[in-house]
Design a protein around this motif. Structure first.
Motif, PDB file in Angstrom:
ATOM      1  N   ILE A   1      -1.504   3.051  -7.544  1.00 28.45           N
ATOM      2  CA  ILE A   1      -2.043   1.748  -7.166  1.00 28.45           C
ATOM      3  C   ILE A   1      -2.246   1.695  -5.655  1.00 28.45           C
ATOM      4  CG2 ILE A   1      -1.051   0.499  -9.128  1.00 28.45           C
ATOM      5  CD1 ILE A   1       1.099  -0.549  -7.221  1.00 28.45           C
ATOM      6  N   THR A   2      -3.218   0.915  -5.270  1.00 29.07           N
ATOM      7  CA  THR A   2      -3.522   0.805  -3.843  1.00 29.07           C
ATOM      8  C   THR A   2      -3.415  -0.657  -3.436  1.00 29.07           C
ATOM      9  OG1 THR A   2      -5.059   2.619  -4.147  1.00 29.07           O
ATOM     10  CG2 THR A   2      -5.212   1.425  -2.077  1.00 29.07           C
ATOM     11  N   VAL A   3      -2.543  -0.942  -2.474  1.00 34.98           N
ATOM     12  CA  VAL A   3      -2.383  -2.307  -1.994  1.00 34.98           C
ATOM     13  C   VAL A   3      -2.718  -2.325  -0.511  1.00 34.98           C
ATOM     14  CG1 VAL A   3      -0.798  -4.237  -1.708  1.00 34.98           C
ATOM     15  CG2 VAL A   3      -0.563  -2.730  -3.682  1.00 34.98           C
ATOM     16  N   GLU A   4      -3.724  -3.073  -0.170  1.00 38.63           N
ATOM     17  CA  GLU A   4      -4.183  -3.193   1.215  1.00 38.63           C
ATOM     18  C   GLU A   4      -4.292  -1.832   1.885  1.00 38.63           C
ATOM     19  OE1 GLU A   4      -1.846  -6.096   3.251  1.00 38.63           O
ATOM     20  OE2 GLU A   4      -2.264  -7.633   1.764  1.00 38.63           O
ATOM     21  N   GLY A   5      -4.946  -0.936   1.189  1.00 32.74           N
ATOM     22  CA  GLY A   5      -5.238   0.362   1.792  1.00 32.74           C
ATOM     23  C   GLY A   5      -4.131   1.392   1.641  1.00 32.74           C
ATOM     24  N   THR A   6      -2.900   0.956   1.289  1.00 31.73           N
ATOM     25  CA  THR A   6      -1.816   1.923   1.122  1.00 31.73           C
ATOM     26  C   THR A   6      -1.693   2.276  -0.350  1.00 31.73           C
ATOM     27  OG1 THR A   6      -0.695   0.651   2.800  1.00 31.73           O
ATOM     28  CG2 THR A   6       0.568   2.424   1.754  1.00 31.73           C
ATOM     29  N   SER A   7      -1.547   3.539  -0.613  1.00 38.06           N
ATOM     30  CA  SER A   7      -1.526   3.982  -1.983  1.00 38.06           C
ATOM     31  C   SER A   7      -0.099   4.344  -2.400  1.00 38.06           C
ATOM     32  CB  SER A   7      -2.488   5.170  -2.050  1.00 38.06           C
ATOM     33  OG  SER A   7      -2.300   5.881  -3.170  1.00 38.06           O
ATOM     34  N   TYR A   8       0.294   3.904  -3.603  1.00 41.55           N
ATOM     35  CA  TYR A   8       1.653   4.168  -4.101  1.00 41.55           C
ATOM     36  C   TYR A   8       1.575   4.892  -5.444  1.00 41.55           C
ATOM     37  CZ  TYR A   8       2.745   0.296  -0.903  1.00 41.55           C
ATOM     38  OH  TYR A   8       2.848  -0.524   0.172  1.00 41.55           O
ATOM     39  N   GLU A   9       2.569   5.715  -5.683  1.00 40.11           N
ATOM     40  CA  GLU A   9       2.710   6.400  -6.967  1.00 40.11           C
ATOM     41  C   GLU A   9       3.701   5.567  -7.795  1.00 40.11           C
ATOM     42  OE1 GLU A   9       2.012  10.337  -8.908  1.00 40.11           O
ATOM     43  OE2 GLU A   9       1.057   9.347  -7.250  1.00 40.11           O
ATOM     44  N   VAL A  10       3.274   5.075  -8.982  1.00 37.79           N
ATOM     45  CA  VAL A  10       4.155   4.216  -9.782  1.00 37.79           C
ATOM     46  C   VAL A  10       4.394   4.825 -11.158  1.00 37.79           C
ATOM     47  CG1 VAL A  10       4.477   1.925 -10.797  1.00 37.79           C
ATOM     48  CG2 VAL A  10       3.260   2.165  -8.621  1.00 37.79           C
TER      49      VAL A  10
END
Lengths: 143, 519
Positions: free
Chosen positions: A5-14
């Protein structure tokens, strides 16, 4: 199930897992436990019929009850099979709703629940516990 | 001559056809709570797909003043159209024209469209609303009925035939419906009988009104003549469309596949606890059906008749199957005359149209009693046995609980030709119930006991022994009568797999003119 997922340009592995009625979210190595509930009621399933025609088909239900001619809505409740009355659950004057158990008749190795076919007042109970009844015998009368 | 001039009269003719019944007739039809024949067809078929045939037909009767009463269409609208994109042939009797009465031309039109249905392999749908034979035409009208009946019989099993009773349908006309695969009746307006209230009163003195004699309730719950009761015309036509979704167009095709989105491997753990521990306690077989089949796909047939057996269509992994299931919650799920005949007819309907049969068996036996024996339970029960044995479509059976005696054999057992039989852990297959069996087998041992109490104890001990040994699916599985013992939650996946395995099976029987089902 893994997501990116990408929140405000930062991408996270969930990584999401079901755990004891909750959902365990693993976000970049850190675990969160969250309660999840569906926002609305259960989704109405489509009728699986290859006949698209507006919404009509989804409305195809059987006639729930048949019109009030005597045979379909009897006030007289009669035994469908020969058997022994195990229990009488109502007495004269009781109000019953459709589907309420009126009596239990043991027949064909089964405790058969005799149900009210509609909401009504019990006018008379004819059968008693322990009575041996024949098919067609009057058990009780609904008003 | 210009095109307009040459074609102009066609437009005029079309206007005349549309208004054959006249404003008053249409108004009266609506006041009676009915749609007109044309409105019914328009509602039934996909928008704009109907093509009318023989609209210019008029009768050729010159007697009894009929020469003055000639109307286009001759009181029936026939043609073809699409339902869900699939072709169907339709004949809708037009009550606004001569009371929908059937004369020779009227019958010829129906026969023509029935022939078209057979030639092209598409379902035939009759929407009946007719005062009866056109008496002025005399024997020609009778001949017309005969021609329709004959075609109905010849067509039976070739293409699905559905009749909706949306107005009066009396005397011989009733048989044109009875010969069909499915009969629907609209509440309050549909009336179906061989002899009407007046004739009955004159002959037997009985007083009965038309609705009670032959309305939707009567034929759906008492006589078993109809399979569906509809609230009104539109509901009736919706039911026909839904029904067609489960039927192939003809006997050489299979019923249409529809992706239901329901996972074939879906395991329903609630099923594991559904059957009560006490075999004397009932449960609702509808619950089993709805949990095993594709979500919301179960379409029940003949719901209001013989509730001790449930029949209907469903989808399994998107493919259509016919369901036959004993209902323990009604009359213990026993087989009696009505339930046997109801299921037998349905099994044959499925077999005729390549629809595999899924049976859920939980049957305590045939209903005992002089009324049943004298009523012919032997020949009626034999119909169900016959139908199962005769059917060569894939037959998959799940024994959920009781399988006792002859009724076990009848209900889609291995012996009746099932291709795959599954047993739940609660299945008990035996010649008879424990109590009855012990009383027969150990009569002497029990009577040799001294006191009543000793007798009761001995009986209890023997019943426990018998139950342990026979009231279980293990022996049947050892013998191969059950192919696999499964957990109830696994039923859906197993049935879908078994269906995939048997879908293309071929079964050859000795050639014959036709079998002789005990009618």
């Amino acid at each position: 199930m893994r997501f990116r997922i990408t929140v405000e340009g930062t991408s996270y592995e969930v990584d999401a897992k079901e755990a004891g009625g909750r959902i365990a979210l693993d976000i970049d190595g850190k675990e969160y436990r969250v309660d999840v509930e569906p926002a609305a009621g259960p989704e109405k399933p489509a009728v699986h019929n290859p006949l698209p025609r507006s919404a009509d088909i989804t409305a195809v239900e059987h006639a729930e009850s048949l019109p009030g001619s005597a045979p379909a809505e009897p006030g007289e409740i009669r035994a469908g099979m020969a058997g022994v009355v195990l229990a009488v659950r109502v007495s004269a004057g009781d109000r019953v709703e459709r589907g309420d158990v009126l009596l239990v008749v043991e027949a064909m190795k089964m405790e058969n629940e005799i149900l009210a076919s509609r909401a009504a007042e019990v006018k008379r109970v004819v059968a008693g516990v322990g009575d041996r009844v024949a098919a067609g015998d009057l058990l009780c009368v609904l008003g | 001559m210009s095109g307009d001039k040459r074609n102009g009269w066609i437009d005029e003719l079309r206007r005349e056809i549309e208004s054959a019944g006249g404003e008053n007739g249409i108004e009266r039809q609506h006041e009676a709570g009915k749609l007109t024949a044309r409105e019914r067809i328009e509602y039934l078929v996909d928008e704009g797909s109907f093509r009318e045939l023989d609209a210019a037909a008029v009768h050729e009767c010159h007697d009894l003043g009929m020469q003055e009463k000639k109307y286009l269409t001759d009181a029936v609208v026939t043609g073809y159209g699409l339902v869900g994109g699939r072709r169907v042939c339709v004949a809708a009797q037009d009550f606004t024209v001569l009371g929908g009465s059937l004369g020779h031309r009227h019958a010829e039109k129906i026969c023509k469209v029935m022939d078209l249905a057979v030639k092209t392999g598409c379902p035939y749908i009759g929407l009946n609303d007719s005062g009866g034979a056109r008496i002025q035409e005399g024997v020609s009208a009778l001949g017309g009925y005969g021609d329709i009946f004959f075609r109905g019989v010849v067509t039976s099993g070739v293409v699905p035939m559905i009749t909706a009773i949306m107005g009066p349908c009396a005397c011989g006309a009733a048989y044109s419906a009875a010969i069909n695969d499915f009969v629907l009746i609209v509440k309050n307006t549909g009336k179906l009988f061989v002899t009407g209230p007046q004739v009955i009163k004159a002959v037997t003195g009985e007083e009965i009104d038309a609705e009670e004699l032959g309305g939707a309730a009567t034929h759906n719950s008492i006589s078993g003549v109809a399979q569906f009761a509809a609230e009104d015309d539109r509901h009736c036509l919706d039911l026909i469309r839904a029904l067609l979704g489960y039927m192939p167009s003809n006997n050489l095709e299979t019923a249409p596949f529809a992706d239901t989105g329901d996972d074939p491997e879906r395991a329903d753990s609630d099923l594991d606890a559904l059957v009560p521990d006490d075999p004397k306690k009932a449960y609702d077989m509808r619950e089993v059906i709805s949990r095993v089949t594709d979500r919301d796909s179960f379409f029940e047939v003949q719901r209001h008749f013989a509730g001790n057996i449930i029949i209907g269509f469903c989808r399994m992994g998107g493919h259509v199957m016919g369901v036959v299931a004993n209902q323990p919650a009604v009359s213990a799920g026993c087989l009696d005359i009505n339930s046997s005949v109801k299921a037998a007819r349905f099994v044959r309907t499925c077999d005729a149209f390549n629809i595999p049969i899924l049976t859920f068996a939980d049957v305590p036996g045939f209903l005992p009693g002089a009324a049943q024996e004298h009523g012919g339970i032997i020949r009626h029960g034999a119909k169900l046995l016959y139908a199962y044995c005769e059917a060569t479509v894939p037959k998959i059976t799940v024994i959920t609980r009781k399988g006792y005696g002859g009724a076990y054999i009848v209900m889609g057992s291995r012996h009746a030709g099932a291709d795959m039989v599954f047993g739940w852990p609660t299945a008990e297959i035996a010649v008879m119930g424990a109590e009855g069996a012990v009383n027969v087998i150990y009569r002497k041992e029990i009577s040799d006991c001294g006191s009543e109490q000793e007798k009761a104890e001995k009986r209890k001990e023997l019943i426990a022994e018998y139950t342990e040994k026979f009231a279980s699916p293990k022996i049947a599985a050892q013998k191969g009568y059950i192919d696999e013992l499964i957990k109830p939650s696994e039923t859906r996946a197993r049935v879908i797999s078994a269906f995939a395995m048997t879908r293309n099976k071929r079964e050859h029987r000795p050639g014959k003119r036709h079998g002789n089902i005990p009618l």
